[in-house]
Design an enzyme around this catalytic site. Structure first.
Site, PDB file in Angstrom:
ATOM      1  N   GLU A  56      89.322 -39.408 -56.859  1.00 52.67           N
ATOM      2  CA  GLU A  56      89.649 -38.015 -56.582  1.00 52.67           C
ATOM      3  C   GLU A  56      91.154 -37.852 -56.383  1.00 52.67           C
ATOM      4  OE1 GLU A  56      85.331 -37.496 -55.857  1.00 52.67           O
ATOM      5  OE2 GLU A  56      86.709 -38.976 -55.000  1.00 52.67           O
ATOM      6  N   THR A  57      91.646 -36.714 -56.829  1.00 54.92           N
ATOM      7  CA  THR A  57      93.019 -36.291 -56.543  1.00 54.92           C
ATOM      8  C   THR A  57      92.953 -34.960 -55.812  1.00 54.92           C
ATOM      9  OG1 THR A  57      93.955 -37.451 -58.448  1.00 54.92           O
ATOM     10  CG2 THR A  57      95.249 -35.638 -57.532  1.00 54.92           C
TER      11      THR A  57
END
Length: 263
Positions: A44-45
Site C-alpha cells: 500500500e501507498t
C-alpha cells in the site's frame, strides 16, 4: 512533493511492513495516485493531503492495482511521517473511506490508531478453502471484507504455503489465517494475511486485519488487550485493545528513505 518508504509495526529496519507515503501539495486524480502506487510497488501507498480548515488530513490508500477502504500499516506510516517531520505534534485526525481515524503518539514514540472493530461471524468453511491453504481449518468466520480461518497452531501458520491462485478465487478482500501463539512466539496470537484479489499475494504485517482478529481473540481469550505477531518472513508486532466497537492498534515505525517526486 515528498515521498517516503516507512517500515511499520517494527523498530528494526527491513522488518515489519514497508509502506509508501506521498505528501500531496494539492488534490490528485485517482489514476495518478494509482500510477504512483504501482511505481512504488509496496502493498500500500498512502496519499496525505492537508490539513484542512478543521485541522484534519485527507488519507487514501492504494495497492499496486486498486484503492482500498482501510489500511493499518500505511496509516501508521503516514502518521509517523507527519510526526517525524514536525508537521504534526498532537492527535492527528485522518478523513478516510472508513470514516475519521484518530492517531496519537506516546512519549516513547509508539503510535496508537483508533480503528473500527469488525467481529467475525462464524460461517461454513467455503468449498476449496482447506485445499487452497493446504492445512485443516478449525474455525471459519467472515468479517466485513475478510475471511478468517483458524488453524491448529502457530507452527502451522508459520509453515503455511498456500495456493495463491486458488485463494484469489474467493470473493473476499483477503484470507486471514490465525492461531493461538506458541511459547516461543512472545505474543498472544499469530496470523498471516493473503490478499491476491487486490494485488497483494501476502502482506507482511496488516493493521486492518486486526480489526477482525482483535475482537475474535479478545472474546476467545477473555482479554481486552493482546499482543499480536504476524508471521510473514519479515514479521511484525502490535498491541491490540478492543474498546467496544473500536480497536486500538499500537505499533512503531521508522523511515527507510525519503525523496522527491518530480512528476
Amino acid at each position: 512533493m515528498r515521498v517516503f518508504t516507512v517500515d511499520s509495526f517494527t523498530d528494526q529496519p527491513f522488518k515489519g511492513n514497508p509502506a509508501g507515503v506521498c505528501l500531496l501539495e494539492a488534490s490528485a486524480t485517482d489514476s495518478w495516485m494509482q500510477s504512483v502506487a504501482a511505481e512504488m510497488r509496496h502493498s500500500e501507498t498512502a496519499f496525505v493531503l492537508g490539513p484542512d480548515a478543521d485541522g484534519r488530513y485527507s488519507l487514501r490508500w492504494f495497492t499496486p492495482t486498486v484503492e482500498v477502504a482501510l489500511c493499518g500499516h500505511a496509516t501508521l506510516a503516514a502518521a509517523h511521517v507527519l510526526y517525524s517531520t514536525g508537521l504534526a505534534e498532537n492527535t492527528i485526525e485522518f478523513t478516510t473511506l472508513s470514516g475519521i481515524l484518530a492517531v496519537s503518539q506516546s512519549e516513547s514514540g509508539s503510535i496508537a490508531m483508533d480503528f473500527p472493530a469488525h467481529s467475525p461471524s462464524e460461517i461454513t468453511s467455503p468449498n476449496g478453502l482447506t485445499e487452497a491453504l493446504g492445512v485443516p481449518v478449525r474455525w471459519t468466520g467472515m468479517g466485513r471484507t475478510d475471511l478468517l480461518a483458524e488453524v491448529e497452531s502457530s507452527q502451522v501458520v508459520r509453515d503455511l504455503t498456500p495456493d495463491i491462485d486458488a485463494l484469489s478465487a474467493f470473493n473476499v478482500r483477503a484470507v486471514i489465517v490465525t492461531a493461538p501463539a506458541g511459547p516461543a512466539d512472545e505474543a498472544d496470537y499469530v496470523s498471516r494475511f493473503f490478499a491476491p484479489r487486490v494485488g497483494v499475494p501476502e502482506d507482511p504485517v496488516t493493521g486492518s486485519a486486526h480489526c477482525v482478529l482483535a475482537p475474535y481473540w479478545s472474546a476467545k481469550l477473555g482479554q481486552e488487550s493482546l499482543l499480536a505477531k504476524q508471521l510473514s518472513p519479515r514479521t511484525g508486532t502490535m498491541r491490540t485493545t478492543v474498546k467496544g466497537d473500536r480497536v486500538e492498534l499500537v505499533g512503531q515505525a521508522l523511515t527507510i528513505w525519503s525523496g522527491e517526486l518530480h512528476v
